[in-house]
Design a protein around this motif. Sequence first.
Motif, PDB file in Angstrom:
ATOM      1  N   VAL A 196      -9.475  -4.170   8.773  1.00 49.18           N
ATOM      2  CA  VAL A 196     -10.710  -3.838   8.061  1.00 49.18           C
ATOM      3  C   VAL A 196     -10.786  -2.355   7.718  1.00 49.18           C
ATOM      4  O   VAL A 196     -11.456  -1.966   6.750  1.00 49.18           O
ATOM      5  CB  VAL A 196     -11.933  -4.265   8.907  1.00 49.18           C
ATOM      6  CG1 VAL A 196     -12.083  -3.382  10.138  1.00 49.18           C
ATOM      7  CG2 VAL A 196     -13.205  -4.221   8.067  1.00 49.18           C
ATOM      8  N   VAL A 197     -10.054  -1.530   8.467  1.00 58.12           N
ATOM      9  CA  VAL A 197     -10.057  -0.084   8.188  1.00 58.12           C
ATOM     10  C   VAL A 197      -9.555   0.198   6.775  1.00 58.12           C
ATOM     11  O   VAL A 197     -10.031   1.116   6.096  1.00 58.12           O
ATOM     12  CB  VAL A 197      -9.193   0.664   9.223  1.00 58.12           C
ATOM     13  CG1 VAL A 197      -9.093   2.148   8.878  1.00 58.12           C
ATOM     14  CG2 VAL A 197      -9.761   0.476  10.616  1.00 58.12           C
ATOM     15  N   ARG A 198      -8.619  -0.603   6.315  1.00 59.47           N
ATOM     16  CA  ARG A 198      -8.072  -0.394   4.963  1.00 59.47           C
ATOM     17  C   ARG A 198      -9.135  -0.667   3.897  1.00 59.47           C
ATOM     18  O   ARG A 198      -9.167  -0.003   2.864  1.00 59.47           O
ATOM     19  CB  ARG A 198      -6.849  -1.285   4.763  1.00 59.47           C
ATOM     20  CG  ARG A 198      -5.687  -0.955   5.697  1.00 59.47           C
ATOM     21  CD  ARG A 198      -4.475  -1.816   5.397  1.00 59.47           C
ATOM     22  NE  ARG A 198      -3.336  -1.466   6.240  1.00 59.47           N
ATOM     23  CZ  ARG A 198      -3.090  -2.010   7.417  1.00 59.47           C
ATOM     24  NH1 ARG A 198      -3.907  -2.946   7.874  1.00 59.47           N
ATOM     25  NH2 ARG A 198      -2.060  -1.651   8.135  1.00 59.47           N
ATOM     26  N   TRP A 199      -9.992  -1.666   4.149  1.00 58.09           N
ATOM     27  CA  TRP A 199     -11.077  -1.921   3.195  1.00 58.09           C
ATOM     28  C   TRP A 199     -12.077  -0.767   3.207  1.00 58.09           C
ATOM     29  O   TRP A 199     -12.642  -0.418   2.178  1.00 58.09           O
ATOM     30  CB  TRP A 199     -11.776  -3.241   3.532  1.00 58.09           C
ATOM     31  CG  TRP A 199     -10.962  -4.431   3.161  1.00 58.09           C
ATOM     32  CD1 TRP A 199     -10.139  -5.157   3.959  1.00 58.09           C
ATOM     33  CD2 TRP A 199     -10.854  -5.014   1.850  1.00 58.09           C
ATOM     34  NE1 TRP A 199      -9.530  -6.162   3.254  1.00 58.09           N
ATOM     35  CE2 TRP A 199      -9.962  -6.097   1.959  1.00 58.09           C
ATOM     36  CE3 TRP A 199     -11.432  -4.737   0.618  1.00 58.09           C
ATOM     37  CZ2 TRP A 199      -9.628  -6.898   0.862  1.00 58.09           C
ATOM     38  CZ3 TRP A 199     -11.105  -5.532  -0.480  1.00 58.09           C
ATOM     39  CH2 TRP A 199     -10.204  -6.595  -0.348  1.00 58.09           C
ATOM     40  N   ILE A 200     -12.295  -0.187   4.392  1.00 58.36           N
ATOM     41  CA  ILE A 200     -13.183   0.974   4.473  1.00 58.36           C
ATOM     42  C   ILE A 200     -12.561   2.148   3.722  1.00 58.36           C
ATOM     43  O   ILE A 200     -13.230   2.860   2.967  1.00 58.36           O
ATOM     44  CB  ILE A 200     -13.440   1.343   5.951  1.00 58.36           C
ATOM     45  CG1 ILE A 200     -14.223   0.224   6.650  1.00 58.36           C
ATOM     46  CG2 ILE A 200     -14.171   2.668   6.057  1.00 58.36           C
ATOM     47  CD1 ILE A 200     -14.365   0.410   8.141  1.00 58.36           C
ATOM     48  N   THR A 201     -11.252   2.341   3.908  1.00 61.06           N
ATOM     49  CA  THR A 201     -10.561   3.488   3.307  1.00 61.06           C
ATOM     50  C   THR A 201     -10.541   3.407   1.786  1.00 61.06           C
ATOM     51  O   THR A 201     -10.838   4.390   1.092  1.00 61.06           O
ATOM     52  CB  THR A 201      -9.118   3.558   3.842  1.00 61.06           C
ATOM     53  OG1 THR A 201      -9.149   3.640   5.270  1.00 61.06           O
ATOM     54  CG2 THR A 201      -8.386   4.767   3.269  1.00 61.06           C
ATOM     55  N   TYR A 202     -10.184   2.221   1.270  1.00 60.75           N
ATOM     56  CA  TYR A 202      -9.975   2.122  -0.181  1.00 60.75           C
ATOM     57  C   TYR A 202     -11.200   1.591  -0.942  1.00 60.75           C
ATOM     58  O   TYR A 202     -11.540   2.122  -1.996  1.00 60.75           O
ATOM     59  CB  TYR A 202      -8.772   1.210  -0.461  1.00 60.75           C
ATOM     60  CG  TYR A 202      -7.479   1.742   0.104  1.00 60.75           C
ATOM     61  CD1 TYR A 202      -6.934   2.922  -0.388  1.00 60.75           C
ATOM     62  CD2 TYR A 202      -6.816   1.082   1.128  1.00 60.75           C
ATOM     63  CE1 TYR A 202      -5.753   3.433   0.138  1.00 60.75           C
ATOM     64  CE2 TYR A 202      -5.635   1.574   1.658  1.00 60.75           C
ATOM     65  CZ  TYR A 202      -5.102   2.743   1.161  1.00 60.75           C
ATOM     66  OH  TYR A 202      -3.944   3.258   1.674  1.00 60.75           O
ATOM     67  N   ALA A 203     -11.846   0.543  -0.422  1.00 65.13           N
ATOM     68  CA  ALA A 203     -12.969  -0.065  -1.165  1.00 65.13           C
ATOM     69  C   ALA A 203     -14.288   0.640  -0.875  1.00 65.13           C
ATOM     70  O   ALA A 203     -15.085   0.888  -1.778  1.00 65.13           O
ATOM     71  CB  ALA A 203     -13.081  -1.551  -0.822  1.00 65.13           C
TER      72      ALA A 203
END
Length: 328
Positions: A196-203
């Motif tokens: 989920v960190v990747r969704w926070i980072t990019y989206a």
Amino acid sequence: MANEKKNFFDRMQALDRRYIYLVVALAIILPLIIPFNSKTYVTEPAENVYKKIDSFVSPETNLGRRDRAVLLVFNHDASTMAELFPMEVSILRHCFQRKIPVFTICFLPTAKPLMDYALQTAKEDFNVQSGIDYVNFGFKPWALFTPIVLGMGDDIAKAVETDDEGRIVENLEIMKEIKNYNEMNLVVDFAASAAVVRWITYARSRFGANVAAGVTAVMAADNYPYLQTGQLVGMLAGLKGAAEYEKLVDVFAMHRVKENGVEKIVSRNYSKEVLKDSWIKLSDIKNTSYKMARLGMNAQTIAHIMIIVFIVLGNIGYFVNKKRDAKK
């Protein structure tokens, strides 16, 4: 010494460990076979996920808007299905009942059958159509994760191009009023990792998308900093979080009433007062798939109580025997 009378704790410490394993196994199995009604308390992170999905629901019609969708991301395999599958089914039922457009996608090949199964399970009670009420984008290779997440910020139809049935996403009816994250009310990532960190980072950081997490209990601690700083809208943590969401769906979106002996669904809006006074018997829910998390919580609760009892007995026995030995 050989003829010394053994007390209760001596006999417990000499007990064959297989009996303890048998008791724990029964403590888990029996509540699943013989379900009982237990109280489920809903925490704020689960409430926030529910309220965010409901945020564009009309108070008059109890239906969502066609230009506000929810994206569900399946990032786990069957090993964590017990915890994550019930929350996935619950959110899908919530969206289907409210007529909220839903998108599903996965980036792990092992998540694909679980995603299909969740859709099939949640659809049982609803007359929903693929391409109109929901779209399954299917499995996309992990190498395309970042391009797709960033691409959705500009145009979802161009970032994904085709759905699981090979149809051009741009031509689907559900896409008429949905273009990018501006029309995406919430992204929920189901994972047994820190995905989920990747969704926070990019989206979230790049486009301001609202992101929530559905994670296994062991991963909840890693995500609390994002929750506390507002980078996550809400979080469903493990089987407990799934049980909480099941209850929210039953109390509000799938609220059932009986009129002239006939049961029907009458959705109602979220209310903390209503939630506080609600008590839904598991025996009144016929479909086991819709109460899996709460049944699991019963077994988990009994097992935890048994383990606590064993720990307490072990510690009491240790101090009793220590005191006895000191007197010799």
